[in-house]
Design an enzyme around this catalytic site. Structure first.
Site, PDB file in Angstrom:
ATOM      1  N   ARG A  99       0.811  -1.222   0.000  1.00  0.00           N
ATOM      2  CA  ARG A  99       0.000   0.000   0.000  1.00  0.00           C
ATOM      3  C   ARG A  99       0.842   1.269   0.000  1.00  0.00           C
ATOM      4  O   ARG A  99       0.422   2.289  -0.545  1.00  0.00           O
ATOM      5  CB  ARG A  99      -0.936  -0.005   1.208  1.00  0.00           C
ATOM      6  CG  ARG A  99      -2.050  -1.011   1.034  1.00  0.00           C
ATOM      7  CD  ARG A  99      -2.945  -1.077   2.226  1.00  0.00           C
ATOM      8  NE  ARG A  99      -4.109  -1.891   1.912  1.00  0.00           N
ATOM      9  CZ  ARG A  99      -4.993  -2.286   2.803  1.00  0.00           C
ATOM     10  NH1 ARG A  99      -4.848  -1.966   4.072  1.00  0.00           N
ATOM     11  NH2 ARG A  99      -6.027  -2.994   2.423  1.00  0.00           N
ATOM     12  N   LYS A 140     -21.353 -17.521  -0.575  1.00  0.00           N
ATOM     13  CA  LYS A 140     -22.815 -17.395  -0.504  1.00  0.00           C
ATOM     14  C   LYS A 140     -23.414 -16.535  -1.606  1.00  0.00           C
ATOM     15  O   LYS A 140     -22.797 -15.587  -2.069  1.00  0.00           O
ATOM     16  CB  LYS A 140     -23.183 -16.743   0.828  1.00  0.00           C
ATOM     17  CG  LYS A 140     -22.867 -17.606   2.017  1.00  0.00           C
ATOM     18  CD  LYS A 140     -23.170 -16.839   3.275  1.00  0.00           C
ATOM     19  CE  LYS A 140     -23.002 -17.731   4.491  1.00  0.00           C
ATOM     20  NZ  LYS A 140     -23.198 -16.964   5.720  1.00  0.00           N
ATOM     21  N   GLY A 145     -14.032  -4.053   0.111  1.00  0.00           N
ATOM     22  CA  GLY A 145     -15.395  -3.549   0.305  1.00  0.00           C
ATOM     23  C   GLY A 145     -15.759  -2.470  -0.689  1.00  0.00           C
ATOM     24  O   GLY A 145     -16.877  -2.436  -1.212  1.00  0.00           O
ATOM     25  N   GLY A 177     -12.082  -8.783  -2.487  1.00  0.00           N
ATOM     26  CA  GLY A 177     -11.875  -9.743  -1.405  1.00  0.00           C
ATOM     27  C   GLY A 177     -11.048 -10.957  -1.723  1.00  0.00           C
ATOM     28  O   GLY A 177      -9.893 -10.855  -2.121  1.00  0.00           O
TER      29      GLY A 177
HETATM   30  P1  AMP Z   1     -16.699 -14.704  -0.259  1.00  0.00           P
HETATM   31  O1  AMP Z   1     -16.155 -13.955   0.916  1.00  0.00           O
HETATM   32  O2  AMP Z   1     -18.175 -14.776  -0.303  1.00  0.00           O
HETATM   33  O3  AMP Z   1     -16.077 -14.243  -1.580  1.00  0.00           O
HETATM   34  O4  AMP Z   1     -16.274 -16.193  -0.054  1.00  0.00           O
HETATM   35  C1  AMP Z   1     -14.959 -16.617  -0.085  1.00  0.00           C
HETATM   36  C2  AMP Z   1     -14.889 -17.948   0.566  1.00  0.00           C
HETATM   37  O5  AMP Z   1     -15.696 -18.854  -0.117  1.00  0.00           O
HETATM   38  C3  AMP Z   1     -13.507 -18.538   0.565  1.00  0.00           C
HETATM   39  O6  AMP Z   1     -13.028 -18.522   1.884  1.00  0.00           O
HETATM   40  C4  AMP Z   1     -13.720 -19.959   0.077  1.00  0.00           C
HETATM   41  O7  AMP Z   1     -13.075 -20.922   0.868  1.00  0.00           O
HETATM   42  C5  AMP Z   1     -15.209 -20.139   0.178  1.00  0.00           C
HETATM   43  N1  AMP Z   1     -15.705 -21.154  -0.752  1.00  0.00           N
HETATM   44  C6  AMP Z   1     -15.485 -21.261  -2.051  1.00  0.00           C
HETATM   45  N2  AMP Z   1     -16.057 -22.399  -2.530  1.00  0.00           N
HETATM   46  C7  AMP Z   1     -16.651 -23.029  -1.496  1.00  0.00           C
HETATM   47  C8  AMP Z   1     -17.395 -24.241  -1.352  1.00  0.00           C
HETATM   48  N3  AMP Z   1     -17.635 -25.030  -2.392  1.00  0.00           N
HETATM   49  N4  AMP Z   1     -17.840 -24.560  -0.124  1.00  0.00           N
HETATM   50  C9  AMP Z   1     -17.598 -23.752   0.918  1.00  0.00           C
HETATM   51  N5  AMP Z   1     -16.915 -22.594   0.838  1.00  0.00           N
HETATM   52  C10 AMP Z   1     -16.448 -22.236  -0.357  1.00  0.00           C
END
Ligand code: AMP
Length: 395
Positions: free
Chosen positions: A35, A197, A376, A353
């Site tokens: 940074r 999610k 974010g 992220g």
């Molecule tokens: P996000 O913060 O929503 O972008 O989610 C990122 C996280 O999603 C990472 O830590 C991954 O380990 C998790 N992730 C990706 N694929 C899967 C999966 N099939 N089952 C559970 N977690 C997952």
């Protein structure tokens, strides 16, 4: 878009909001100075013109004045990185800051103490912002990571500069890159959305449906879409209260002519554990006791084809649990396809992220056209929101 190039900083004091919220170890050594390095072009432009620089930043989440969050810890490294002995004001307001700013001569750099030692910073307090504003002649915002916050130093301060405010090079690059993907893109445009999610990505998905030709959905959110369509997802992560939403998204995509690509096979495990037993199964026939943790071979082949045909690619979110070695392959391969497409002339933006951590971890960063610095902030831009820190410069 007004940038530093619109100003001559000769004999001027540039008040620059940077993001020097760097990680420190227990001995206050900076473990990643990216940074600080990233702010260098902006700072150098001001010095080259014959101006001086007042840097303001936050560090961590202090509750009042806490020594461990003092920016004095980063002074030596900042001086080393910028090649100038940086001065330090151990208070960001009052007589200390005022005197230090007044004494500043062309070619010099002053770093103010952590802005968040005052609760007025995050509260967006006008008096605090006005005091900060009185220190400099031209305001420059180069902190993308906090551009989505209406804090005193990121947003409110700008109103005291009328025309004398602009974007730093780093922030300008973030805005330009996103614009290249969402508003001024070469077709076909592909968005790859992964992560855990659907619920956290829904606004992003809805916003970009109008801008893309292909949407690749992967990672944990896959299973909500599969279950919504009647598939068996076993113990995979699945938001059962979002099944209708998933179907709505698919319907909307169809109406807008967006081609949606969802995994057809997955690497399933009998536990959420790197050493779990694994097997490749069809995505809609995952047995009870098993959960999908990475993309399968057929899926990767499908994704590869779409990516290599794309001229613009946006990637947000890993397509497997890449933190565990045995489930990182899909995310690495996907990154390699994007790298290949980029080498062939596509524009690729990675942002928001965990996909940023993934590209860094797997050494793919130099192979992408642009890797965003603000998690974010990038997500909010993808959601179609106007960030207060950006709006404050444009006003
Ligand atoms: P996000 O913060 O929503 O972008 O989610 C990122 C996280 O999603 C990472 O830590 C991954 O380990 C998790 N992730 C990706 N694929 C899967 C999966 N099939 N089952 C559970 N977690 C997952």
């Amino acid at each position: 878009m007004k940038t530093l190039d619109n100003f001559d900083f000769k004999d001027k004091k540039a008040l620059i909001r940077v993001d020097f919220n760097v990680p420190l170890d227990d001995d206050f050594n900076i473990t990643d100075a990216t940074r600080i390095e990233a702010a260098k072009p902006t700072i150098e432009k001001v010095l080259f013109d014959g101006g001086s620089v007042i840097l303001m930043s936050h560090l961590g989440r202090p509750k009042g004045k806490e020594d461990k969050y003092s920016l004095k810890h980063i002074l030596t490294k900042t001086s080393e990185t910028l090649g100038v002995d940086v001065k330090f004001a151990d208070d960001s307001r009052g007589d200390v800051a005022k005197k230090a700013a007044e004494d500043l001569k062309p070619g010099e750099i002053l770093l103010l103490e952590n802005l968040r030692f005052y609760k007025e910073e995050e509260a967006g307090d006008e008096d605090f912002a006005k005091e900060l504003a009185s220190l400099g002649d031209i305001y420059v915002n180069d902190a993308f990571g906090t551009a989505h916050r209406a804090h005193a130093s990121t947003t409110i301060v700008a109103k005291f500069f009328a025309e004398k405010k602009c974007f730093g090079y780093l922030l300008a690059k973030e805005i330009e890159s996103l614009n290249k993907v969402l508003n001024d893109s070469k077709k076909p445009v592909t968005a790859i959305l992964g992560g855990s999610k659907v619920s956290t990505k829904i606004t992003v998905i809805e916003n970009i449906l109008d801008k893309v030709d292909h949407m690749i959905l992967g990672g944990g959110m896959t299973y909500t879409f599969i279950k919504a369509q009647g598939g068996e997802v076993g113990d995979s992560i699945c938001e059962t209260d979002k099944l209708d939403l998933a179907l709505e998204i698919l319907e909307k995509a169809k109406q807008k002519g967006v081609q949606v690509h969802i995994p057809v096979d997955v690497l399933a495990a009998d536990d959420f554990n790197n050493d779990a037993k694994t097997k490749i199964v069809d995505v809609d026939k995952i047995p009870q006791g098993w959960q999908g943790l990475d993309a399968g071979r057929k899926t990767l082949e499908n994704f590869k084809k779409v990516i290599l045909e794309s001229k613009t690619i946006l990637w947000n979110g890993p397509i497997g649990v890449f933190e565990m070695e045995n489930f990182a392959n899909g995310t690495i391969e996907l990154g390699n396809y994007i790298a290949e497409a980029t080498e062939n002339g596509a524009f690729s933006l990675v942002g928001g992220g965990d996909s940023v951590s993934a590209v860094k971890q797997f050494g793919l960063e130099p192979k992408m056209s642009y890797v965003s610095t603000g998690g974010g902030a990038m997500l909010e831009m993808l959601e179609g929101r106007t960030l207060p820190g950006i709006a404050a410069i444009l006003e």
